[in-house]
Design a protein around this motif. Sequence first.
Motif, PDB file in Angstrom:
ATOM      1  N   GLN A 236      -6.921   8.823  13.644  1.00 41.94           N
ATOM      2  CA  GLN A 236      -7.486   7.807  14.548  1.00 41.94           C
ATOM      3  C   GLN A 236      -7.147   8.037  16.018  1.00 41.94           C
ATOM      4  N   VAL A 237      -6.707   9.258  16.376  1.00 50.94           N
ATOM      5  CA  VAL A 237      -6.478   9.601  17.780  1.00 50.94           C
ATOM      6  C   VAL A 237      -7.102  10.969  18.069  1.00 50.94           C
ATOM      7  N   LEU A 238      -7.234  11.275  19.340  1.00 51.74           N
ATOM      8  CA  LEU A 238      -7.776  12.563  19.744  1.00 51.74           C
ATOM      9  C   LEU A 238      -7.000  13.704  19.090  1.00 51.74           C
ATOM     10  N   ASP A 239      -7.712  14.641  18.480  1.00 50.23           N
ATOM     11  CA  ASP A 239      -7.084  15.799  17.845  1.00 50.23           C
ATOM     12  C   ASP A 239      -6.798  16.849  18.927  1.00 50.23           C
ATOM     13  N   VAL A 240      -5.609  16.792  19.481  1.00 50.24           N
ATOM     14  CA  VAL A 240      -5.241  17.692  20.572  1.00 50.24           C
ATOM     15  C   VAL A 240      -5.281  19.147  20.113  1.00 50.24           C
ATOM     16  N   ASP A 241      -4.896  19.402  18.870  1.00 54.37           N
ATOM     17  CA  ASP A 241      -4.888  20.785  18.366  1.00 54.37           C
ATOM     18  C   ASP A 241      -6.285  21.386  18.336  1.00 54.37           C
ATOM     19  N   ALA A 242      -7.311  20.544  18.132  1.00 52.88           N
ATOM     20  CA  ALA A 242      -8.684  21.064  18.054  1.00 52.88           C
ATOM     21  C   ALA A 242      -9.172  21.604  19.386  1.00 52.88           C
ATOM     22  N   LEU A 243      -8.552  21.209  20.481  1.00 53.38           N
ATOM     23  CA  LEU A 243      -8.987  21.655  21.801  1.00 53.38           C
ATOM     24  C   LEU A 243      -8.801  23.152  21.998  1.00 53.38           C
TER      25      LEU A 243
END
Length: 475
Positions: A236-243
Amino acid sequence: MIKDIRLDSATPLQQQLYRQLSQRIINQRYLPGSQLPSSRQLATDLGVSRNTVNAVYDQLKSEGFLLSRPGKGVFVNEDIRASLNTPDQAPSHAPSNAEPLPPLPVVPRHSMRLGEDANLPFQPGLPDLDAFPIRSWNRILHHQESRRLLRGYDCIQGYQPLRKAVAEYARESRGVRCHEHQIIITNGAQQALSLIADVLLQAGDRVFCENPGYRGARYALGRFGNPILPVPLKGQVLDVDALADMGTAKLLFCTPTHQYPMGGILDIAQRMALVQWAQRNQTWIVEDDYDSEFHFHNKPFAAIQGLFDNTPVLYVGSFSKTLLPGLRVGYLVVPESMVEAFLWAKRVTGGETPLLVQATIAEFITSGQFTRHLRRMRQLYKEKWTYFQKLVSEELGELVTPVAESAGMHLVLEGDFDDADISQRLRAKGFGSTPLSVHFIGEEARTGLVMGFASANEREIKAAVLALKSLLQKQ
């Protein structure tokens, strides 16, 4: 003698006569160069005062429809001939009404419904309007109204006492690193987002947005045709790793406290990783801190903007949730080196924010009433959130799944149903909501409802839950 004019008592005679004469000239029923009756004769023919006719003739002369020739009378001005059909052409229509418009730009399609009631209970983003301390507000407003200084112009950046109050509040409550000269008062948070697009985006610049996420940001940041690329959520939060696999972007829009609409909160490690990613990729983070004041269990996390010195963060705040949406006042915190660019963009696109409202908010904050109001609202919304979740569990347990991370002023209810249809049916029963699916970019959207409980009382909360139960059982 003019026989084709008919006057009635429904509207002023002077207005009727002006409109009919001017339209007859435009439609060439009275040709350029033709003579009209004298004011005395026309008044007699129509049974009106000569003063009425003289007033209309004078107005038509001043606008260039008519002219007087001494000793001869009143004539239709021949100079307008070039703008009308030539006399030997049969006038088939009025040029001013029937000619096609210039080419129109392609208007982007969206799912917004213009004109719908945005103040229904359960409308997302709507605070409890009845709980606002209107008497205290009005006392401050009346005090400010008496000040001559506030009746004129101020400055594009915003009323200095309000910028100072906002800077102090943001430093103390949200950990934002700023001074008053970095604050730009805006006409709501939406103008702040539009200014960011105006200043920073060029053709082809990519923009990353949370998916699902806030539609208003996508509208503002994508209106010049810049590609909007979805960043998935994780927990439910931004997936920082996907960046890491998405390449570069000029902007990344996010709502770290609370994620909109799912309600999750980025933890400190995720926030630090996000800043480091932005620094490596020369990306500006747009941090929308839209309702962080309403966190019910722990003290809200400090803003990303204040984690380090010189972070690449543009911080957006608003008084629409904490005070009233009708005030239309927000604020933007930018690095000192960018202030002038943003002020120029605001001067061009929006001008000043209403000064009297700014002054009232400033005194509301500095008098301590803003903090007291937030404390009351935090407790009130916590009680509503608890009651709403209890009813959802009891009545809708097998029909929807509440998203536990939802907090602040709304709750997400996920479920396998046509959320657009259910949302419209709820609206017909007097309850607002937003389909969860419209917050997604692309085809792979989950379904459910985003329900803003802050604006509903206990009776309305119970009625809405029972209405939703009935609708879902009929699916």
